[in-house]
Scaffold this active site. Structure first.
Site, mmCIF file in Angstrom:
data_model
loop_
_atom_site.group_PDB
_atom_site.id
_atom_site.type_symbol
_atom_site.label_atom_id
_atom_site.label_comp_id
_atom_site.label_asym_id
_atom_site.label_seq_id
_atom_site.Cartn_x
_atom_site.Cartn_y
_atom_site.Cartn_z
ATOM 1 N N HIS A 121 113.647 47.163 78.423
ATOM 2 C CA HIS A 121 112.482 46.399 78.523
ATOM 3 C C HIS A 121 113.360 44.946 78.656
ATOM 4 O O HIS A 121 114.758 44.582 78.000
ATOM 5 C CB HIS A 121 111.930 46.180 77.171
ATOM 6 C CG HIS A 121 110.740 45.191 77.314
ATOM 7 N ND1 HIS A 121 110.687 43.838 77.197
ATOM 8 C CD2 HIS A 121 109.346 45.715 77.280
ATOM 9 C CE1 HIS A 121 109.376 43.404 77.031
ATOM 10 N NE2 HIS A 121 108.689 44.655 77.322
ATOM 11 N N ASP A 198 116.486 49.334 69.951
ATOM 12 C CA ASP A 198 115.357 48.895 70.266
ATOM 13 C C ASP A 198 114.115 49.922 69.818
ATOM 14 O O ASP A 198 114.047 50.897 70.622
ATOM 15 C CB ASP A 198 115.060 48.188 71.569
ATOM 16 C CG ASP A 198 113.558 47.809 72.107
ATOM 17 O OD1 ASP A 198 112.747 47.953 71.148
ATOM 18 O OD2 ASP A 198 113.476 47.310 73.143
ATOM 19 N N GLN A 201 109.208 51.317 71.176
ATOM 20 C CA GLN A 201 108.304 52.315 71.666
ATOM 21 C C GLN A 201 108.335 53.856 70.696
ATOM 22 O O GLN A 201 107.999 54.560 71.078
ATOM 23 C CB GLN A 201 108.662 52.892 73.127
ATOM 24 C CG GLN A 201 108.436 51.626 73.989
ATOM 25 C CD GLN A 201 106.832 51.185 74.093
ATOM 26 O OE1 GLN A 201 106.115 52.352 74.061
ATOM 27 N NE2 GLN A 201 106.348 50.057 74.441
ATOM 28 N N LYS A 224 102.523 47.822 67.696
ATOM 29 C CA LYS A 224 102.413 49.066 68.216
ATOM 30 C C LYS A 224 102.162 50.259 67.307
ATOM 31 O O LYS A 224 102.161 51.570 67.882
ATOM 32 C CB LYS A 224 104.057 49.334 68.654
ATOM 33 C CG LYS A 224 104.607 48.348 69.666
ATOM 34 C CD LYS A 224 104.211 48.313 71.160
ATOM 35 C CE LYS A 224 104.908 47.256 71.896
ATOM 36 N NZ LYS A 224 104.671 47.569 73.123
ATOM 37 N N CYS A 362 107.449 45.216 82.450
ATOM 38 C CA CYS A 362 108.534 44.296 81.806
ATOM 39 C C CYS A 362 109.895 45.234 81.832
ATOM 40 O O CYS A 362 110.774 45.083 80.920
ATOM 41 C CB CYS A 362 108.352 43.879 80.237
ATOM 42 S SG CYS A 362 107.122 42.752 80.087
#
Length: 404
Positions: A121, A198, A201, A224, A362
Protein backbone atom coordinates in the site's frame (compact mmCIF):
# COMPACT_ATOMS: atom_id res chain seq x y z
CA UNK A 1 -20.76 -22.63 12.23
CA UNK A 2 -22.04 -19.07 12.16
CA UNK A 3 -25.71 -18.25 12.39
CA UNK A 4 -25.25 -15.76 9.59
CA UNK A 5 -28.65 -14.09 9.93
CA UNK A 6 -28.04 -13.56 13.64
CA UNK A 7 -24.63 -12.08 12.87
CA UNK A 8 -26.05 -9.79 10.19
CA UNK A 9 -28.65 -8.54 12.67
CA UNK A 10 -25.76 -7.16 14.72
CA UNK A 11 -24.97 -4.67 11.92
CA UNK A 12 -27.73 -2.06 11.48
CA UNK A 13 -26.33 -0.66 8.23
CA UNK A 14 -26.74 -3.97 6.42
CA UNK A 15 -30.53 -3.70 6.52
CA UNK A 16 -30.72 -0.42 4.62
CA UNK A 17 -31.31 0.18 0.92
CA UNK A 18 -29.05 2.04 -1.49
CA UNK A 19 -30.57 3.47 -4.66
CA UNK A 20 -33.73 1.55 -3.84
CA UNK A 21 -31.91 -1.77 -3.69
CA UNK A 22 -30.86 -3.89 -0.74
CA UNK A 23 -27.31 -2.96 0.22
CA UNK A 24 -24.62 -5.46 -0.74
CA UNK A 25 -21.46 -4.27 0.96
CA UNK A 26 -18.31 -5.75 -0.59
CA UNK A 27 -15.85 -2.98 0.31
CA UNK A 28 -14.66 -4.46 3.59
CA UNK A 29 -11.01 -4.10 2.58
CA UNK A 30 -11.50 -0.33 2.72
CA UNK A 31 -13.40 -0.34 6.02
CA UNK A 32 -15.58 -2.76 7.93
CA UNK A 33 -19.10 -2.11 9.12
CA UNK A 34 -19.78 -1.65 12.84
CA UNK A 35 -21.91 -3.92 15.04
CA UNK A 36 -24.48 -2.45 17.39
CA UNK A 37 -22.34 -3.28 20.43
CA UNK A 38 -19.59 -0.99 19.08
CA UNK A 39 -22.07 1.78 18.23
CA UNK A 40 -23.51 1.50 21.74
CA UNK A 41 -20.05 1.62 23.30
CA UNK A 42 -19.30 4.89 21.50
CA UNK A 43 -22.50 6.44 22.87
CA UNK A 44 -21.90 5.02 26.33
CA UNK A 45 -18.46 6.63 26.51
CA UNK A 46 -19.80 10.11 25.69
CA UNK A 47 -22.91 9.73 27.82
CA UNK A 48 -21.23 8.38 30.96
CA UNK A 49 -17.44 8.87 31.25
CA UNK A 50 -16.30 11.51 28.74
CA UNK A 51 -13.17 13.10 30.23
CA UNK A 52 -9.49 13.50 29.48
CA UNK A 53 -7.24 10.68 30.63
CA UNK A 54 -4.06 10.26 32.67
CA UNK A 55 -4.34 13.82 33.99
CA UNK A 56 -7.33 14.26 36.26
CA UNK A 57 -7.97 13.20 39.85
CA UNK A 58 -11.73 13.47 39.41
CA UNK A 59 -13.93 10.42 38.99
CA UNK A 60 -14.74 10.72 35.30
CA UNK A 61 -11.07 11.07 34.39
CA UNK A 62 -10.24 7.99 36.42
CA UNK A 63 -13.04 5.99 34.80
CA UNK A 64 -11.97 7.03 31.30
CA UNK A 65 -8.32 6.29 32.05
CA UNK A 66 -9.16 2.87 33.42
CA UNK A 67 -11.30 2.00 30.37
CA UNK A 68 -8.57 3.18 27.99
CA UNK A 69 -5.88 1.13 29.71
CA UNK A 70 -8.14 -1.93 29.98
CA UNK A 71 -8.50 -1.75 26.20
CA UNK A 72 -4.72 -1.56 25.80
CA UNK A 73 -4.51 -4.74 27.84
CA UNK A 74 -7.11 -6.46 25.65
CA UNK A 75 -5.06 -5.65 22.56
CA UNK A 76 -1.88 -6.89 24.23
CA UNK A 77 -3.56 -10.19 25.03
CA UNK A 78 -5.18 -10.46 21.60
CA UNK A 79 -1.90 -10.25 19.67
CA UNK A 80 0.16 -11.85 22.47
CA UNK A 81 2.52 -8.93 23.10
CA UNK A 82 4.79 -9.47 26.06
CA UNK A 83 3.92 -6.17 27.79
CA UNK A 84 1.02 -3.70 27.68
CA UNK A 85 3.44 -0.80 27.15
CA UNK A 86 4.48 -2.36 23.84
CA UNK A 87 1.03 -1.38 22.54
CA UNK A 88 1.09 2.20 21.24
CA UNK A 89 -2.21 3.79 20.27
CA UNK A 90 -2.00 5.65 16.95
CA UNK A 91 -4.43 7.28 14.53
CA UNK A 92 -4.17 4.22 12.28
CA UNK A 93 -1.77 2.11 10.24
CA UNK A 94 -0.40 5.05 8.26
CA UNK A 95 0.36 7.00 11.43
CA UNK A 96 2.07 3.95 12.94
CA UNK A 97 4.30 3.39 9.90
CA UNK A 98 5.26 7.06 9.81
CA UNK A 99 6.11 6.91 13.51
CA UNK A 100 8.56 4.06 12.95
CA UNK A 101 9.99 5.57 9.77
CA UNK A 102 10.58 8.87 11.54
CA UNK A 103 12.37 7.03 14.35
CA UNK A 104 14.67 5.27 11.92
CA UNK A 105 15.76 8.69 10.70
CA UNK A 106 18.05 8.80 13.73
CA UNK A 107 19.47 5.33 12.94
CA UNK A 108 20.01 5.17 9.19
CA UNK A 109 22.99 6.60 7.38
CA UNK A 110 23.96 7.11 3.77
CA UNK A 111 24.11 3.79 1.90
CA UNK A 112 21.96 1.82 4.34
CA UNK A 113 19.13 -0.14 2.71
CA UNK A 114 15.39 -0.52 3.29
CA UNK A 115 13.44 -3.39 1.70
CA UNK A 116 9.76 -3.10 0.80
CA UNK A 117 7.67 -5.43 -1.34
CA UNK A 118 6.22 -4.77 -4.77
CA UNK A 119 2.67 -5.18 -3.43
CA UNK A 120 2.70 -2.56 -0.68
CA UNK A 121 0.00 0.00 0.00
CA UNK A 122 1.22 3.54 -0.61
CA UNK A 123 1.34 4.11 3.15
CA UNK A 124 4.10 1.50 3.36
CA UNK A 125 6.06 3.00 0.45
CA UNK A 126 5.94 6.78 0.69
CA UNK A 127 7.20 7.17 4.31
CA UNK A 128 10.27 5.05 3.44
CA UNK A 129 10.90 7.04 0.27
CA UNK A 130 10.79 10.22 2.34
CA UNK A 131 13.19 8.65 4.84
CA UNK A 132 15.62 7.71 2.07
CA UNK A 133 15.59 11.28 0.76
CA UNK A 134 16.35 12.51 4.26
CA UNK A 135 19.09 10.03 5.18
CA UNK A 136 20.67 8.89 1.91
CA UNK A 137 19.45 5.33 2.49
CA UNK A 138 18.45 3.22 -0.52
CA UNK A 139 14.99 1.73 -1.06
CA UNK A 140 14.97 -1.73 -2.64
CA UNK A 141 11.91 -3.67 -3.80
CA UNK A 142 11.13 -7.37 -3.37
CA UNK A 143 9.56 -8.35 -6.71
CA UNK A 144 6.44 -10.43 -7.26
CA UNK A 145 5.31 -12.85 -9.96
CA UNK A 146 2.21 -13.01 -12.16
CA UNK A 147 0.28 -14.90 -9.47
CA UNK A 148 0.78 -12.02 -7.05
CA UNK A 149 3.28 -13.87 -4.88
CA UNK A 150 6.59 -12.49 -3.64
CA UNK A 151 9.68 -14.01 -5.27
CA UNK A 152 11.55 -15.23 -2.21
CA UNK A 153 14.72 -16.13 -4.09
CA UNK A 154 14.99 -12.47 -5.14
CA UNK A 155 14.31 -11.41 -1.53
CA UNK A 156 17.19 -13.63 -0.39
CA UNK A 157 19.51 -11.96 -2.90
CA UNK A 158 18.46 -8.45 -1.88
CA UNK A 159 19.17 -9.04 1.81
CA UNK A 160 22.58 -7.95 3.06
CA UNK A 161 24.18 -6.47 6.13
CA UNK A 162 23.31 -3.07 4.65
CA UNK A 163 19.64 -3.93 5.15
CA UNK A 164 18.43 -2.13 8.26
CA UNK A 165 14.67 -2.65 8.05
CA UNK A 166 12.36 -4.85 5.99
CA UNK A 167 8.73 -3.74 5.81
CA UNK A 168 6.01 -5.80 4.12
CA UNK A 169 2.28 -6.30 4.37
CA UNK A 170 0.92 -9.44 5.98
CA UNK A 171 -1.89 -9.54 3.40
CA UNK A 172 -2.08 -7.51 0.20
CA UNK A 173 -5.00 -5.11 0.10
CA UNK A 174 -5.05 -5.14 -3.71
CA UNK A 175 -4.68 -8.88 -4.35
CA UNK A 176 -5.55 -10.72 -1.14
CA UNK A 177 -2.19 -12.53 -1.10
CA UNK A 178 -1.12 -13.84 2.31
CA UNK A 179 2.61 -13.24 2.40
CA UNK A 180 5.11 -15.69 3.97
CA UNK A 181 6.01 -13.31 6.75
CA UNK A 182 7.53 -15.92 9.07
CA UNK A 183 10.15 -16.68 6.41
CA UNK A 184 10.72 -12.98 5.76
CA UNK A 185 11.12 -12.20 9.47
CA UNK A 186 13.49 -15.08 10.20
CA UNK A 187 15.63 -14.43 7.13
CA UNK A 188 15.82 -10.68 7.84
CA UNK A 189 16.92 -11.28 11.40
CA UNK A 190 19.83 -13.40 10.14
CA UNK A 191 21.22 -10.15 8.72
CA UNK A 192 20.37 -8.07 11.80
CA UNK A 193 17.55 -6.18 10.06
CA UNK A 194 14.41 -5.06 11.87
CA UNK A 195 11.04 -6.11 10.43
CA UNK A 196 7.80 -4.13 10.32
CA UNK A 197 4.63 -5.97 9.30
CA UNK A 198 1.68 -3.99 7.97
CA UNK A 199 -1.22 -5.99 9.36
CA UNK A 200 -4.06 -3.67 8.31
CA UNK A 201 -5.57 -6.26 5.96
CA UNK A 202 -4.67 -9.26 8.12
CA UNK A 203 -6.26 -8.51 11.48
CA UNK A 204 -9.86 -8.80 10.19
CA UNK A 205 -9.16 -12.41 9.17
CA UNK A 206 -6.70 -13.82 11.70
CA UNK A 207 -5.03 -13.25 15.06
CA UNK A 208 -1.34 -12.36 14.71
CA UNK A 209 0.85 -13.77 17.49
CA UNK A 210 3.62 -11.19 17.57
CA UNK A 211 5.85 -13.21 19.88
CA UNK A 212 5.56 -16.32 17.74
CA UNK A 213 6.17 -14.28 14.59
CA UNK A 214 9.09 -12.51 16.30
CA UNK A 215 8.42 -9.35 14.29
CA UNK A 216 9.91 -6.13 15.62
CA UNK A 217 6.87 -4.01 14.71
CA UNK A 218 3.28 -4.88 13.77
CA UNK A 219 0.76 -2.20 12.81
CA UNK A 220 -2.97 -2.14 12.10
CA UNK A 221 -6.09 0.06 12.03
CA UNK A 222 -9.22 -0.25 14.12
CA UNK A 223 -11.67 0.61 11.37
CA UNK A 224 -10.81 -2.59 9.49
CA UNK A 225 -11.96 -4.68 12.48
CA UNK A 226 -15.34 -3.21 13.34
CA UNK A 227 -13.96 -0.32 15.42
CA UNK A 228 -14.16 3.43 14.61
CA UNK A 229 -11.87 5.29 12.24
CA UNK A 230 -9.02 7.35 13.66
CA UNK A 231 -7.62 4.66 15.97
CA UNK A 232 -4.87 2.15 15.32
CA UNK A 233 -2.06 0.23 16.97
CA UNK A 234 1.68 0.07 16.75
CA UNK A 235 3.13 -2.97 18.45
CA UNK A 236 6.86 -2.72 18.96
CA UNK A 237 9.35 -4.80 20.88
CA UNK A 238 10.28 -2.80 23.94
CA UNK A 239 13.99 -2.66 23.01
CA UNK A 240 13.12 -1.00 19.71
CA UNK A 241 10.58 1.36 21.26
CA UNK A 242 13.14 2.50 23.81
CA UNK A 243 15.72 3.03 21.08
CA UNK A 244 13.54 5.16 18.80
CA UNK A 245 13.09 8.87 19.60
CA UNK A 246 9.62 10.37 20.16
CA UNK A 247 7.64 11.08 17.01
CA UNK A 248 5.78 14.16 18.29
CA UNK A 249 6.32 16.57 21.14
CA UNK A 250 3.65 17.90 23.49
CA UNK A 251 1.63 16.91 26.49
CA UNK A 252 1.51 13.36 27.88
CA UNK A 253 4.81 12.26 26.28
CA UNK A 254 6.95 14.22 28.72
CA UNK A 255 8.35 13.47 32.15
CA UNK A 256 9.64 16.95 32.94
CA UNK A 257 9.80 20.17 30.94
CA UNK A 258 11.97 23.20 31.55
CA UNK A 259 13.13 25.80 29.04
CA UNK A 260 16.60 24.30 29.29
CA UNK A 261 15.74 20.61 28.82
CA UNK A 262 12.86 18.17 28.45
CA UNK A 263 12.92 14.53 29.53
CA UNK A 264 10.48 12.05 28.05
CA UNK A 265 7.93 9.78 29.69
CA UNK A 266 8.24 6.02 29.80
CA UNK A 267 6.52 3.71 27.33
CA UNK A 268 3.87 3.81 26.01
CA UNK A 269 3.34 7.52 26.71
CA UNK A 270 6.60 8.49 24.99
CA UNK A 271 4.83 7.98 21.65
CA UNK A 272 1.34 9.20 22.60
CA UNK A 273 1.61 12.99 22.55
CA UNK A 274 -1.49 15.08 23.14
CA UNK A 275 -5.06 14.14 23.90
CA UNK A 276 -5.66 10.82 22.12
CA UNK A 277 -8.75 9.38 20.47
CA UNK A 278 -10.01 8.17 23.85
CA UNK A 279 -13.33 6.86 22.60
CA UNK A 280 -11.58 5.06 19.73
CA UNK A 281 -9.05 3.42 22.01
CA UNK A 282 -11.72 2.18 24.39
CA UNK A 283 -14.07 0.96 21.66
CA UNK A 284 -11.28 -0.84 19.81
CA UNK A 285 -11.25 -3.17 22.79
CA UNK A 286 -15.01 -3.62 22.44
CA UNK A 287 -14.61 -4.54 18.77
CA UNK A 288 -11.91 -7.09 19.55
CA UNK A 289 -14.15 -8.64 22.21
CA UNK A 290 -16.95 -8.90 19.65
CA UNK A 291 -14.77 -10.57 17.02
CA UNK A 292 -13.42 -13.05 19.55
CA UNK A 293 -16.98 -13.91 20.54
CA UNK A 294 -17.76 -14.60 16.87
CA UNK A 295 -14.55 -16.65 16.76
CA UNK A 296 -11.77 -16.29 14.22
CA UNK A 297 -12.09 -19.95 13.21
CA UNK A 298 -15.70 -19.21 12.27
CA UNK A 299 -14.68 -16.01 10.51
CA UNK A 300 -12.06 -17.81 8.43
CA UNK A 301 -14.42 -20.65 7.50
CA UNK A 302 -17.16 -18.26 6.37
CA UNK A 303 -14.79 -16.03 4.41
CA UNK A 304 -13.01 -18.96 2.75
CA UNK A 305 -16.36 -20.34 1.57
CA UNK A 306 -17.31 -16.93 0.19
CA UNK A 307 -13.97 -16.60 -1.60
CA UNK A 308 -14.23 -20.04 -3.18
CA UNK A 309 -17.85 -19.54 -4.24
CA UNK A 310 -17.34 -16.04 -5.64
CA UNK A 311 -14.19 -17.04 -7.52
CA UNK A 312 -16.03 -19.90 -9.25
CA UNK A 313 -19.04 -17.75 -10.16
CA UNK A 314 -16.99 -14.83 -11.47
CA UNK A 315 -14.67 -16.99 -13.58
CA UNK A 316 -17.75 -18.27 -15.42
CA UNK A 317 -18.16 -14.79 -16.91
CA UNK A 318 -16.58 -14.62 -20.35
CA UNK A 319 -13.55 -12.33 -20.51
CA UNK A 320 -13.21 -11.88 -16.75
CA UNK A 321 -9.65 -12.00 -15.40
CA UNK A 322 -8.72 -12.22 -11.72
CA UNK A 323 -5.51 -10.55 -10.55
CA UNK A 324 -3.94 -12.24 -7.56
CA UNK A 325 -4.13 -16.01 -7.74
CA UNK A 326 -1.74 -16.90 -4.94
CA UNK A 327 -2.17 -20.29 -3.25
CA UNK A 328 -2.37 -18.52 0.11
CA UNK A 329 -5.10 -15.92 -0.22
CA UNK A 330 -7.80 -14.24 1.82
CA UNK A 331 -11.31 -13.08 0.86
CA UNK A 332 -10.40 -10.47 -1.75
CA UNK A 333 -11.02 -10.73 -5.50
CA UNK A 334 -9.56 -8.12 -7.86
CA UNK A 335 -10.67 -8.45 -11.45
CA UNK A 336 -11.35 -6.79 -14.80
CA UNK A 337 -13.49 -7.71 -17.78
CA UNK A 338 -11.83 -7.28 -21.17
CA UNK A 339 -11.09 -3.64 -21.92
CA UNK A 340 -13.96 -2.26 -19.81
CA UNK A 341 -12.70 0.36 -17.35
CA UNK A 342 -13.28 -0.78 -13.75
CA UNK A 343 -14.74 2.59 -12.79
CA UNK A 344 -17.56 2.19 -15.31
CA UNK A 345 -18.58 -1.16 -13.84
CA UNK A 346 -18.37 0.24 -10.32
CA UNK A 347 -20.74 3.09 -11.18
CA UNK A 348 -23.33 0.78 -12.75
CA UNK A 349 -23.42 -1.78 -9.96
CA UNK A 350 -23.63 1.01 -7.37
CA UNK A 351 -26.98 1.87 -8.93
CA UNK A 352 -27.95 -1.71 -8.07
CA UNK A 353 -27.01 -1.21 -4.40
CA UNK A 354 -23.60 -2.91 -4.55
CA UNK A 355 -20.54 -1.34 -2.92
CA UNK A 356 -17.13 -2.36 -4.26
CA UNK A 357 -13.83 -0.54 -4.68
CA UNK A 358 -12.51 0.43 -8.10
CA UNK A 359 -9.15 1.92 -9.02
CA UNK A 360 -5.59 1.18 -7.96
CA UNK A 361 -6.49 0.69 -4.27
CA UNK A 362 -3.53 2.85 -3.12
CA UNK A 363 -1.28 0.18 -4.63
CA UNK A 364 -0.39 1.78 -7.95
CA UNK A 365 2.87 -0.20 -8.41
CA UNK A 366 0.78 -3.40 -8.39
CA UNK A 367 -1.37 -2.07 -11.20
CA UNK A 368 1.70 -0.91 -13.11
CA UNK A 369 3.13 -4.44 -12.81
CA UNK A 370 0.02 -5.89 -14.47
CA UNK A 371 -0.12 -2.95 -16.94
CA UNK A 372 -3.68 -2.04 -16.02
CA UNK A 373 -5.28 1.20 -14.76
CA UNK A 374 -6.92 -0.53 -11.82
CA UNK A 375 -9.31 -3.30 -10.88
CA UNK A 376 -12.75 -3.95 -9.47
CA UNK A 377 -12.15 -5.24 -5.94
CA UNK A 378 -14.72 -7.23 -4.03
CA UNK A 379 -13.64 -7.83 -0.44
CA UNK A 380 -15.81 -10.07 1.73
CA UNK A 381 -16.36 -10.14 5.48
CA UNK A 382 -17.83 -12.79 7.74
CA UNK A 383 -21.24 -11.06 7.66
CA UNK A 384 -21.54 -11.43 3.88
CA UNK A 385 -23.48 -14.26 2.20
CA UNK A 386 -23.52 -16.40 -0.93
CA UNK A 387 -26.89 -14.85 -1.80
CA UNK A 388 -25.19 -11.46 -1.91
CA UNK A 389 -22.54 -12.91 -4.21
CA UNK A 390 -25.27 -14.13 -6.56
CA UNK A 391 -26.73 -10.60 -6.66
CA UNK A 392 -23.25 -9.21 -7.28
CA UNK A 393 -22.44 -11.64 -10.11
CA UNK A 394 -25.74 -10.91 -11.84
CA UNK A 395 -25.04 -7.19 -11.55
CA UNK A 396 -21.60 -7.67 -13.09
CA UNK A 397 -23.19 -9.54 -16.00
CA UNK A 398 -25.67 -6.70 -16.54
CA UNK A 399 -22.90 -4.10 -16.45
CA UNK A 400 -20.86 -6.14 -18.94
CA UNK A 401 -23.79 -6.29 -21.36
CA UNK A 402 -24.29 -2.53 -21.11
CA UNK A 403 -20.65 -1.61 -21.62
CA UNK A 404 -19.50 -4.01 -24.33
Amino acid sequence: MLDIQKVRADFPILSQKVNGKKLVYFDNGATSQKPQVVIDAISKYYQEINANIHRGVHTLSQLATDAYEVSRGKIQKHINAENPFEIIFTAGTTHAINLVANGFGSILKNGDEILVSAMEHHSNIVPWQMLCEKTGAVLKVIPMNEDGELILSAFDELLSHKTKIVTVNHISNALGTVNPIRYIINKSHEFGAAVLIDGAQAVPHLIPDVQELDCDFYVFSGHKICAPTGIGVLYGKQDWLRKLPPYQGGGEMIKEVTFEKTTYADLPHKFEAGTPNIEGGIVLGTAIDYLNEIGFDNIQQQENELLEYATKQLLAIDGLKIYGTAQEKTSVISFNIGNIHPYDIGVIIDKLGIAVRTGHHCAQPVMDFFKIPGTIRASFAFYNTKEEIDIFVNAIKKAKMMLE
